[in-house]
Design a protein around this motif. Structure first.
Motif, PDB file in Angstrom:
ATOM      1  N   ASN A 345       0.860  -1.182   0.000  1.00 40.03           N
ATOM      2  CA  ASN A 345       0.000   0.000   0.000  1.00 40.03           C
ATOM      3  C   ASN A 345       0.899   1.236   0.000  1.00 40.03           C
ATOM      4  OD1 ASN A 345      -1.532   2.274   1.372  1.00 40.03           O
ATOM      5  ND2 ASN A 345      -3.189   0.772   1.157  1.00 40.03           N
ATOM      6  N   LEU A 346       0.721   2.123  -0.973  1.00 38.50           N
ATOM      7  CA  LEU A 346       1.586   3.285  -1.105  1.00 38.50           C
ATOM      8  C   LEU A 346       1.484   4.205   0.107  1.00 38.50           C
ATOM      9  CD1 LEU A 346       3.488   5.074  -2.806  1.00 38.50           C
ATOM     10  CD2 LEU A 346       1.447   6.088  -3.841  1.00 38.50           C
ATOM     11  N   PHE A 347       0.289   4.416   0.622  1.00 39.45           N
ATOM     12  CA  PHE A 347       0.075   5.384   1.702  1.00 39.45           C
ATOM     13  C   PHE A 347       0.613   4.854   3.027  1.00 39.45           C
ATOM     14  CE2 PHE A 347      -3.237   5.504  -1.512  1.00 39.45           C
ATOM     15  CZ  PHE A 347      -3.051   6.790  -2.011  1.00 39.45           C
ATOM     16  N   LEU A 348       0.299   3.592   3.332  1.00 37.19           N
ATOM     17  CA  LEU A 348       0.837   2.997   4.556  1.00 37.19           C
ATOM     18  C   LEU A 348       2.351   2.850   4.462  1.00 37.19           C
ATOM     19  CD1 LEU A 348      -1.790   0.216   5.373  1.00 37.19           C
ATOM     20  CD2 LEU A 348      -1.482   2.420   6.507  1.00 37.19           C
ATOM     21  N   GLY A 349       2.849   2.492   3.277  1.00 34.16           N
ATOM     22  CA  GLY A 349       4.288   2.356   3.103  1.00 34.16           C
ATOM     23  C   GLY A 349       5.015   3.670   3.317  1.00 34.16           C
ATOM     24  N   ALA A 350       4.479   4.754   2.751  1.00 30.22           N
ATOM     25  CA  ALA A 350       5.111   6.064   2.912  1.00 30.22           C
ATOM     26  C   ALA A 350       5.122   6.490   4.377  1.00 30.22           C
ATOM     27  CB  ALA A 350       4.371   7.101   2.066  1.00 30.22           C
ATOM     28  N   PHE A 351       4.000   6.290   5.069  1.00 30.47           N
ATOM     29  CA  PHE A 351       3.888   6.680   6.479  1.00 30.47           C
ATOM     30  C   PHE A 351       4.792   5.813   7.346  1.00 30.47           C
ATOM     31  CE2 PHE A 351       0.249   8.873   8.956  1.00 30.47           C
ATOM     32  CZ  PHE A 351       1.167   9.461   9.808  1.00 30.47           C
ATOM     33  N   LEU A 352       4.806   4.503   7.078  1.00 28.48           N
ATOM     34  CA  LEU A 352       5.594   3.571   7.875  1.00 28.48           C
ATOM     35  C   LEU A 352       7.089   3.841   7.735  1.00 28.48           C
ATOM     36  CD1 LEU A 352       5.841   0.905   9.556  1.00 28.48           C
ATOM     37  CD2 LEU A 352       5.863  -0.299   7.346  1.00 28.48           C
ATOM     38  N   HIS A 353       7.544   4.003   6.501  1.00 31.47           N
ATOM     39  CA  HIS A 353       8.982   4.120   6.258  1.00 31.47           C
ATOM     40  C   HIS A 353       9.511   5.537   6.479  1.00 31.47           C
ATOM     41  CE1 HIS A 353       8.432   0.166   4.781  1.00 31.47           C
ATOM     42  NE2 HIS A 353       7.999   0.491   3.580  1.00 31.47           N
ATOM     43  N   GLY A 354       8.727   6.550   6.058  1.00 32.65           N
ATOM     44  CA  GLY A 354       9.255   7.913   6.057  1.00 32.65           C
ATOM     45  C   GLY A 354       8.597   8.898   6.999  1.00 32.65           C
ATOM     46  N   GLY A 355       7.435   8.539   7.568  1.00 32.88           N
ATOM     47  CA  GLY A 355       6.763   9.452   8.480  1.00 32.88           C
ATOM     48  C   GLY A 355       5.665  10.263   7.812  1.00 32.88           C
ATOM     49  N   GLY A 411       2.916  -4.717  -4.452  1.00 34.89           N
ATOM     50  CA  GLY A 411       4.127  -4.797  -3.657  1.00 34.89           C
ATOM     51  C   GLY A 411       5.041  -3.603  -3.899  1.00 34.89           C
ATOM     52  N   ASP A 412       6.288  -3.719  -3.451  1.00 29.85           N
ATOM     53  CA  ASP A 412       7.232  -2.605  -3.502  1.00 29.85           C
ATOM     54  C   ASP A 412       6.651  -1.380  -2.799  1.00 29.85           C
ATOM     55  OD1 ASP A 412       9.556  -1.211  -4.080  1.00 29.85           O
ATOM     56  OD2 ASP A 412       8.889  -0.587  -6.071  1.00 29.85           O
ATOM     57  N   SER A 413       5.998  -1.636  -1.667  1.00 31.50           N
ATOM     58  CA  SER A 413       5.396  -0.565  -0.849  1.00 31.50           C
ATOM     59  C   SER A 413       4.376   0.262  -1.632  1.00 31.50           C
ATOM     60  CB  SER A 413       6.484   0.343  -0.273  1.00 31.50           C
ATOM     61  OG  SER A 413       7.387  -0.395   0.516  1.00 31.50           O
ATOM     62  N   GLY A 414       3.715  -0.359  -2.589  1.00 31.14           N
ATOM     63  CA  GLY A 414       2.673   0.326  -3.352  1.00 31.14           C
ATOM     64  C   GLY A 414       3.182   1.270  -4.417  1.00 31.14           C
ATOM     65  N   HIS A 415       4.483   1.311  -4.643  1.00 36.04           N
ATOM     66  CA  HIS A 415       5.017   2.233  -5.637  1.00 36.04           C
ATOM     67  C   HIS A 415       4.540   1.874  -7.039  1.00 36.04           C
ATOM     68  CE1 HIS A 415       8.492   3.119  -2.675  1.00 36.04           C
ATOM     69  NE2 HIS A 415       7.636   4.116  -2.659  1.00 36.04           N
ATOM     70  N   SER A 417       4.513   0.879 -10.771  1.00 33.42           N
ATOM     71  CA  SER A 417       5.471   0.198 -11.633  1.00 33.42           C
ATOM     72  C   SER A 417       5.612   0.972 -12.948  1.00 33.42           C
ATOM     73  CB  SER A 417       5.000  -1.229 -11.923  1.00 33.42           C
ATOM     74  OG  SER A 417       3.869  -1.207 -12.787  1.00 33.42           O
ATOM     75  N   LEU A 418       6.464   0.477 -13.841  1.00 31.58           N
ATOM     76  CA  LEU A 418       6.654   1.147 -15.125  1.00 31.58           C
ATOM     77  C   LEU A 418       5.345   1.216 -15.906  1.00 31.58           C
ATOM     78  CD1 LEU A 418       8.605   2.469 -17.126  1.00 31.58           C
ATOM     79  CD2 LEU A 418       9.089   0.180 -18.049  1.00 31.58           C
ATOM     80  N   ALA A 419       4.484   0.201 -15.768  1.00 29.96           N
ATOM     81  CA  ALA A 419       3.202   0.221 -16.481  1.00 29.96           C
ATOM     82  C   ALA A 419       2.325   1.372 -15.996  1.00 29.96           C
ATOM     83  CB  ALA A 419       2.483  -1.115 -16.298  1.00 29.96           C
ATOM     84  N   GLU A 420       2.254   1.577 -14.682  1.00 26.56           N
ATOM     85  CA  GLU A 420       1.443   2.680 -14.158  1.00 26.56           C
ATOM     86  C   GLU A 420       2.026   4.034 -14.570  1.00 26.56           C
ATOM     87  OE1 GLU A 420       1.122  -0.645 -12.808  1.00 26.56           O
ATOM     88  OE2 GLU A 420       1.796   0.036 -10.830  1.00 26.56           O
ATOM     89  N   TRP A 421       3.342   4.147 -14.530  1.00 21.09           N
ATOM     90  CA  TRP A 421       3.961   5.401 -14.975  1.00 21.09           C
ATOM     91  C   TRP A 421       3.717   5.646 -16.461  1.00 21.09           C
ATOM     92  CZ3 TRP A 421       5.439   9.364 -12.270  1.00 21.09           C
ATOM     93  CH2 TRP A 421       5.836   9.205 -10.945  1.00 21.09           C
ATOM     94  N   THR A 422       3.724   4.587 -17.246  1.00 22.91           N
ATOM     95  CA  THR A 422       3.440   4.726 -18.674  1.00 22.91           C
ATOM     96  C   THR A 422       2.000   5.172 -18.889  1.00 22.91           C
ATOM     97  OG1 THR A 422       5.056   2.993 -19.177  1.00 22.91           O
ATOM     98  CG2 THR A 422       3.466   3.535 -20.895  1.00 22.91           C
ATOM     99  N   ALA A 423       1.074   4.618 -18.102  1.00 20.46           N
ATOM    100  CA  ALA A 423      -0.326   5.031 -18.218  1.00 20.46           C
ATOM    101  C   ALA A 423      -0.487   6.517 -17.902  1.00 20.46           C
ATOM    102  CB  ALA A 423      -1.195   4.187 -17.275  1.00 20.46           C
ATOM    103  N   LEU A 424       0.197   6.992 -16.845  1.00 20.30           N
ATOM    104  CA  LEU A 424       0.136   8.419 -16.508  1.00 20.30           C
ATOM    105  C   LEU A 424       0.780   9.273 -17.591  1.00 20.30           C
ATOM    106  CD1 LEU A 424       1.011   8.255 -12.695  1.00 20.30           C
ATOM    107  CD2 LEU A 424      -1.202   8.852 -13.695  1.00 20.30           C
ATOM    108  N   ALA A 425       1.932   8.823 -18.111  1.00 21.60           N
ATOM    109  CA  ALA A 425       2.613   9.575 -19.166  1.00 21.60           C
ATOM    110  C   ALA A 425       1.735   9.688 -20.402  1.00 21.60           C
ATOM    111  CB  ALA A 425       3.938   8.902 -19.512  1.00 21.60           C
TER     112      ALA A 425
END
Length: 449
Positions: A345-355, A411-415, A417-425
Motif C-alpha cells: 500500500n503506497l500510503f501505509l508504506g510512505a507513512f511507515l517508512h518515512g513518516g 508490492g514494492d510498498s505500493g510504488h 510500476s513502469l506500467a502505471e507510470w506509462t499510463a500516466l505519461a
C-alpha cells in the motif's frame, strides 16, 4: 469549451520534420512494456530491464531534440500538480531506504518519474497518434504471446498446455510451471527463483495499457476489428489472473460503455442501451458456460472471494503497519518488512517508512491525479467539443484507473510500476496534445473570421 489558459508555444525548430523519432519512441515503449522480466544489467540494487532502454532514450531526446523539449513543457504543464509532490516524496524516502535490501526502490521510482516525463513529452508531440497507438497496442500483446510461446517451446511447454491447465482449475501451473520457467529461459532455466512469478503482475498491467491504446487508436465509431481482437486479449488477462489489474480493467470497460452511450444521439440511446445489455448478457452467459467446470469455478471463486491467503496477508500487513506507524509518526521507522514482504500500500508504506511528510506528499500526488482525471471525465460528459485528437477518448479515459487502484494493492510498498507510470505519461501526454490541437483549431478559426 476548452479552458483558455496559456499553453506551450512551439518553436519553429520543433515544427520541422515528420516526427518519426517521436513515433518510434512511443511505439517502442508500449511494445516492450510486457517484457519487464528481461533483465539487461544490475547496478547498485537497480536492475536495468529491457523496456527501461526506451525512457533512457526519451530522456536523451528531451535534452537534445527541440520537438521533445517543447513537448516536455506541455506535458509538465498538465502534470505538475501531482508530479512535483511525488518527486519530493522520492527525495524524502531516500534516507529511509538507504542500506536496506530495497535501497534501489527510490532510485527506480526516480528513474520511472523522469522517464515518464520524457516519454510523455514524446506523446504530447505526436502529430497523428492513431496508427501509432493501434500498432503499438497490438504488437505489445501479440509480441508477448509469440515470444513466450517461442521460449516455452524450448522447454517443452506452450500456451496451449497452460490454457488447458487453467481450464482444469490449476492456476499454479500457469504461474509457476509455465510463466516462471518461460521467464527464466533467458537466464538460468533451472533456477526457479531467478525471476519471480510475480513478474506476471507487471505483464498484466502492461497488457492493460496495450489494450487501451489498441482500442483508442482508431477513428471508426464502430470498430469491429478492435472488438474481435479484444476478446483474446481479455482472455489472456483473465488467465494471468492479477486482481489489481482485473479490477481497473472491469471498471474501465464500464466507463467506456458509459462514455460511448453519451456520444451517441439521444434518439439512439435506448437502442444502444438495449444492445449493450444484450451483449453483456451474451458475454456473461458465455463466460459462465465456459468457466462452469468444477475445478475452474472453484479456483476462480477462491481467487476472487477475498478470502484467500493473499487477501488475509494484506489485512495482516495493514494492522502491522498501523501499529508501527504509531511508534514513529513524525519521522517513520525506516524501511521495514513483515514476513519478508513490504506493505502492499503506497500510503501505509510512505507513512511507515518515512513518516508523516512523505505520507502527505503521496496523498497530494494521489488526489491531484484523481481530481484531474475527474475534471477530464466531466469535460467529456458536459462539453461535446472538448476532444480534438483522432483517438477514441473513452479508451484514453480509462488509463488513470490503473495507477489509481494499483497503488492500494501492489508490492514494492505500493510504488507505481513502469506500467502505471506509462499510463500516466500517456494520459497527460494526450491531454497536452489535445490542448495544442484545440489552440491550433482556435487560431485557424480566428484567421478565417
Amino acid at each position: 469549451m476548452h479552458p483558455a489558459e496559456p499553453a506551450f508555444v512551439l518553436p519553429r525548430a520543433a515544427m520541422q520534420g515528420r516526427g518519426l523519432t517521436v513515433k518510434l519512441l512511443v511505439l517502442s515503449l508500449i511494445v516492450l512494456l510486457p517484457f519487464q522480466w528481461l533483465k539487461l544489467a544490475d547496478a547498485g540494487g537497480f536492475a536495468l530491464k529491457l523496456p527501461y532502454a526506451v525512457p533512457l532514450m526519451a530522456m536523451a531526446g528531451a535534452a537534445l531534440h527541440p520537438r521533445l523539449r517543447a513537448g516536455l513543457l506541455g506535458w509538465f504543464r498538465e502534470s505538475w500538480p501531482w508530479f512535483v509532490p511525488y518527486l519530493f516524496y522520492i527525495l524524502l524516502i531516500l534516507p529511509a531506504y538507504y542500506g536496506s535490501i530495497a535501497q534501489g526502490s527510490p532510485v527506480r521510482q526516480g528513474f520511472f518519474a523522469v522517464g515518464a516525463a520524457a516519454f510523455g513529452a514524446a506523446v504530447a508531440m505526436l502529430r497523428d497518434p492513431t496508427a501509432t497507438m493501434r500498432t503499438a497496442g497490438f504488437l505489445g500483446v501479440a509480441g508477448f504471446v509469440l515470444v513466450t510461446e517461442f521460449l516455452g517451446r524450448q522447454i517443452d511447454t506452450s500456451w496451449a498446455e497452460a490454457i488447458g491447465h487453467f481450464f482444469g482449475g490449476d492456476l499454479n501451473f500457469v504461474i509457476y510451471a509455465f510463466l516462471r520457467k518461460v521467464f527464466n529461459v533467458a537466464g538460468d532455466p533451472d533456477d526457479n527463483l531467478a525471476i519471480l512469478a510475480s513478474e506476471k503482475n507487471a505483464v498484466s498491467a502492461s497488457l492493460f495499457v496495450a489494450l487501451a491504446m489498441f482500442r483508442a487508436g482508431t477513428r471508426r465509431r464502430l470498430d469491429l476489428w478492435g472488438m474481435a481482437a479484444m476478446v483474446p486479449m481479455l482472455g489472456l488477462m483473465v488467465i494471468l489472473n492479477t486482481r489489481s489489474v482485473l479490477l481497473p480493467l472491469t471498471l474501465g470497460l464500464m466507463l467506456v460503455g458509459l462514455i460511448q452511450m453519451r456520444q451517441v444521439p439521444a434518439t439512439d440511446r435506448p437502442l444502444r442501451a438495449l444492445l449493450l445489455v444484450l451483449a453483456s448478457v451474451v458475454v456473461v452467459g458465455g463466460l459462465i458456460a465456459l468457466l462452469n467446470t468444477d475445478p475452474l469455478y472453484g479456483m476462480l471463486n477462491a481467487r476472487f472471494s477475498l478470502g484467500d491467503a493473499s487477501s488475509a496477508s494484506r489485512v495482516e500487513q495493514q494492522a502491522w503497519a498501523m501499529a508501527h506507524i504509531e511508534e514513529a509518526i513524525l519521522l517513520g521507522n525506516g524501511y521495514m518488512q513483515i514476513d519478508e514482504h513490504p506493505v502492499h500500500n503506497l500510503f501505509l508504506g510512505a507513512f511507515l517508512h518515512g513518516g508523516i511528510l512523505p505520507f502527505l506528499l503521496v496523498v497530494t500526488f494521489y488526489l491531484a491525479v484523481l481530481v484531474q482525471w475527474l475534471r477530464f471525465l466531466a469535460r467529456i460528459f458536459l462539453t461535446p467539443g472538448f476532444w480534438h485528437l483522432p483517438l477514441r477518448v473513452e479508451w484514453v479515459a480509462m488509463l488513470p484507473l490503473l495507477p489509481l487502484i494499483r497503488v492500494w494493492l501492489v508490492g514494492d510498498s505500493g510504488h507505481p510500476s513502469l506500467a502505471e507510470w506509462t499510463a500516466l505519461a500517456l494520459f497527460f501526454g494526450f491531454c497536452a496534445a489535445n490542448r495544442r490541437a484545440w489552440l491550433t483549431a482556435a487560431m485557424q478559426a480566428n484567421k478565417g473570421v
